[in-house]
Motif scaffolding. Structure first.
Motif, PDB file in Angstrom:
ATOM      1  N   SER A   1       0.877  -1.347  -0.022  1.00  0.00           N
ATOM      2  CA  SER A   1       0.175  -0.002  -0.057  1.00  0.00           C
ATOM      3  C   SER A   1       0.973   1.286  -0.153  1.00  0.00           C
ATOM      4  O   SER A   1       1.809   1.302  -0.083  1.00  0.00           O
ATOM      5  CB  SER A   1      -1.131   0.018   1.441  1.00  0.00           C
ATOM      6  N   GLY A   2       0.184   2.508   0.028  1.00  0.00           N
ATOM      7  CA  GLY A   2       0.935   3.674  -0.175  1.00  0.00           C
ATOM      8  C   GLY A   2       1.507   3.997   1.139  1.00  0.00           C
ATOM      9  O   GLY A   2       2.369   4.841   1.367  1.00  0.00           O
ATOM     10  N   THR A   3       0.801   3.800   2.231  1.00  0.00           N
ATOM     11  CA  THR A   3       0.957   4.523   3.679  1.00  0.00           C
ATOM     12  C   THR A   3       0.740   3.535   4.554  1.00  0.00           C
ATOM     13  O   THR A   3      -0.220   2.440   4.435  1.00  0.00           O
ATOM     14  CB  THR A   3       0.165   5.772   3.794  1.00  0.00           C
ATOM     15  N   LEU A   4       1.285   3.664   5.930  1.00  0.00           N
ATOM     16  CA  LEU A   4       1.048   2.856   7.039  1.00  0.00           C
ATOM     17  C   LEU A   4      -0.423   3.093   7.536  1.00  0.00           C
ATOM     18  O   LEU A   4      -1.086   2.048   7.758  1.00  0.00           O
ATOM     19  CB  LEU A   4       2.014   3.150   8.188  1.00  0.00           C
ATOM     20  N   GLU A   5      -0.892   4.180   7.268  1.00  0.00           N
ATOM     21  CA  GLU A   5      -2.106   4.569   7.703  1.00  0.00           C
ATOM     22  C   GLU A   5      -3.261   3.443   6.766  1.00  0.00           C
ATOM     23  O   GLU A   5      -4.390   2.938   7.300  1.00  0.00           O
ATOM     24  CB  GLU A   5      -2.626   6.003   7.779  1.00  0.00           C
TER      25      GLU A   5
END
Length: 121
Positions: A97-101
């Motif tokens: 994915s693009g971010t940890l969130e």
């Protein structure tokens, strides 16, 4: 494409290391994560690591027992699982994915097929 492997059957207290290999030259730009799903249960977030490896999120249920290192040179993220318990039995799979969130919220750009982990008491 993501391919997870390394699952197997172990006794409680044992260890396993799962690997997730990515067939992309942009692997190092992705946040990588591990999830698991046991029969009859919802998918559960396990752990995630930032693209640089400098930040990680680990679920409370496995904190202190599981770690998520990555090797960008090998396009691979690992899930080191120690002190395994029967409740860790599940199908484990990786995602990018693009971010940890986003990945912690189960929002993945790519999902791999799973590898089965079975822990006996």
């Amino acid at each position: 494409q993501l391919q997870a492997f390394g699952g197997g059957s172990v006794q409680a207290g044992g260890s396993l290391r799962l690997s997730c290999a990515a067939s992309t030259r942009t692997f190092s730009s992705y946040v990588m994560g591990w999830f698991r799903q046991a029969p009859g249960k919802e998918r559960e977030f396990v752990a995630a690591i930032s693209w640089s490896g400098g930040r990680t999120n680990v679920a409370d249920s496995v904190k202190g027992r599981f770690a998520i290192p990555r090797d960008n040179a090998k396009n691979t993220v690992y899930l080191q699982m120690n002190n395994l318990k029967p409740e860790d039995t599940a199908l484990y799979f990786c995602a990018a994915s693009g971010t940890l969130e986003r990945i912690t919220s189960h929002i993945g750009d790519y999902w791999g097929q799973g590898t089965q982990v079975t822990v006996s008491s």
